[in-house]
Design an enzyme around this catalytic site. Sequence first.
Site, PDB file in Angstrom:
ATOM      1  CG  ASP A  12      -7.164   3.896   2.913  1.00 15.30           C
ATOM      2  OD1 ASP A  12      -8.215   3.659   2.284  1.00 15.30           O
ATOM      3  OD2 ASP A  12      -6.930   4.987   3.464  1.00 15.30           O
ATOM      4  CE  LYS A  59      -1.978   2.474   3.053  1.00 17.98           C
ATOM      5  NZ  LYS A  59      -2.323   2.743   4.408  1.00 17.98           N
TER       6      LYS A  59
END
Length: 269
Positions: free
Chosen positions: A128, A110
């Site tokens: 997220d 991420k």
Amino acid sequence: MRLRQVIKRPQTELRHENPYQLLVAVMLSAQCTDARVNQVTPALFAAFPTVEALAAAEPEDVLPYIRSVSYPNSKARHLVAAARRIRDEFGGAVPSSLKALESLPGVGPKTARVVASVAFGVAALPVDTHVYRVAHRIGLVRRARTPREVERRLKRQLPSHVWGEAHHLLILHGRYTCTARQPRCAQCVLTDLCDHYRRLQRLPAPLTGLDPRQGRYFCKRCRRYFDTPVYRTDRLEVEQVSCLNCGSLQVFDAKTGCSTRRVPDYRVR
Ligand code: SF4
């Protein structure tokens, strides 16, 4: 995308002036709010203005600057180790490829995607907790088990040149409108498209005149009170309170009069 009309600046809220600062800020933001990170980074960047300065430091030197963010000890170690790797293997410049970014200590998929997308314009759609929740609630994806699965499905629906923008729009929508605990549906421009909103509207209206002295729950179907519920998983995989006597899900909290029915919600596990 309708969110474009209400979110005028779909950008990261992490303050940064270059890829190095962005990388540090994104690493600090894991399990922490952007607002908290923005409080600590000015002093941190003043003390360690370059990759070289951070690489020359020890984690104990960095720790006092980031003590108020989550997991400060491991983040201090990772920041210094990442800076050393960038200095030694990438000539002091933050790399732009996902593979190289993910090779840095403390940088997961991420973080790598956010840095690659924001700093270098690489087509990426990092997922997220906000993106995960909002994408499910709206119904852009259904029952995806992991953030990577959400990412893959969103990417299939959107042209690559809007992936970065979609990431920011969904994050900001989740942060300020479609919040985890209490989505602000009354202020949302997506109600007519949203699965979650439709489910909330279908919940039974509260009952009045219930008597909590007779039991904690009231079953509307068999009109009995009871204290100990049995739980049933519905077709959307949500555990629901059901009537001890008849098994119905038409159960109400006797104190508040509210239905005990829950709609599915989505958290990254
Ligand atoms: S309508 Fe409500 S649940 Fe749906 S996206 Fe908007 S705020 Fe979220």
